[in-house]
Design a protein around this motif. Structure first.
Motif, PDB file in Angstrom:
ATOM      1  N   PHE A   1       0.823  -1.210   0.000  1.00  0.00           N
ATOM      2  CA  PHE A   1       0.000   0.000   0.000  1.00  0.00           C
ATOM      3  C   PHE A   1       0.857   1.260   0.000  1.00  0.00           C
TER       4      PHE A   1
ATOM      5  N   GLN B   1       0.574   3.599  -3.318  1.00  0.00           N
ATOM      6  CA  GLN B   1      -0.492   4.558  -3.039  1.00  0.00           C
ATOM      7  C   GLN B   1      -0.415   5.790  -3.942  1.00  0.00           C
TER       8      GLN B   1
ATOM      9  N   ARG C   1      -3.674   7.120  -5.618  1.00  0.00           N
ATOM     10  CA  ARG C   1      -4.210   8.446  -5.290  1.00  0.00           C
ATOM     11  C   ARG C   1      -4.256   9.343  -6.521  1.00  0.00           C
TER      12      ARG C   1
END
Length: 256
Positions: free
Chosen positions: A239, A243, A247
């Motif tokens: 993660f 990310q 995002r």
């Protein structure tokens, strides 16, 4: 609080686990626990970690690619019965994996896949939720005009998908991969049904077998706790590492 408890108690020796309060620090014994954990039973815990990485990384990559191809096809192409077939795929989201584990075991038994890596990898290729996400992302991220321009330039359908659509869908790929990776890493019931050889176990099932024998082998308490802490590290790393791709996809198109 459970995570805090896990962090604190993974640093304790087996004696301190019972001789000190749960959230109180004791003599730091984490490195000793790690050394004992990875050498116990000829390093079977390391084998379980490697198995989990195989099931999760390879399985998630294959599942994500299949989902991306299916979602792209459902959005891009018009064919007979498309919406009915798509509705059937969405129906698969409503079916719990535990319900179909026994039928999958019987099918795997018929073709001789039981107690092998394929018994866990092949069922993981099917991800109805991933197909749904891939179609939604394709509708939002891949303009039809761009695909048409690629075809006019002479690109075939696979080349159009690989060179034009897939780079645009990188946030979708990462999102579906993370869901698939997490699901595969935490998968418990399917390996429990499919596998008999402990050397093929993923880390979650291996820790479960140790936990089931704690009454007979109390020295495994420290191993189970330390192993549980180690087992969540790959999820956290995945993660954290991915990310930024995830995002960026969540906000794409917010400003024109």
């Amino acid at each position: 609080m459970p995570l805090s408890w896990l962090l604190v108690n993974a640093t304790k020796s087996n004696g301190d686990l019972f001789g000190s309060p749960g959230f109180a620090l004791a003599e730091f014994h984490l490195f000793g626990n790690l050394a004992d954990l990875f050498t116990y039973q000829d390093g079977v815990f390391g084998r379980w970690l490697a198995n989990s990485m195989l099931y999760s990384v390879v399985g998630a990559l294959a599942s994500t690619l299949v989902s991306m191809l299916a979602g792209y096809a459902f959005d891009t192409y018009a064919f007979r019965g498309k919406e009915k077939l798509y509705g059937l795929v969405l129906l698969g989201i409503l079916v719990p994996h535990t319900v179909i584990s026994l039928p999958m075991y019987l099918m795997a038994s018929e073709v001789g896949l039981v107690n092998s890596y394929w018994a866990v990898l092949v069922p993981g290729l099917v991800n109805p939720f991933g197909v749904y996400l891939a179609r939604i992302f394709t509708e939002s991220y891949v303009p039809g005009e761009t695909l048409e321009a690629a075809r006019l330039d002479g690109a075939g359908e696979l080349r159009t998908f690989r060179s034009v659509a897939l780079p645009m869908l990188s946030p979708a790929f990462v999102t579906i991969f993370l869901f698939s990776f997490t699901g595969s890493w935490n998968n418990f019931f399917l390996p429990l049904v499919m596998l008999n050889d402990s050397s093929l176990y993923p880390v979650g099932l291996g820790l479960f077998t140790w936990n089931a024998t704690l009454a007979q082998e109390p020295q495994l308490y420290a191993f189970v706790i330390t192993g549980s802490l180690i087992s969540i590290v790959p999820l956290a790393v995945a993660f954290v590492a991915l990310q930024r791709f995830w995002r960026s996809g969540l906000t794409a198109g917010a400003v024109k």
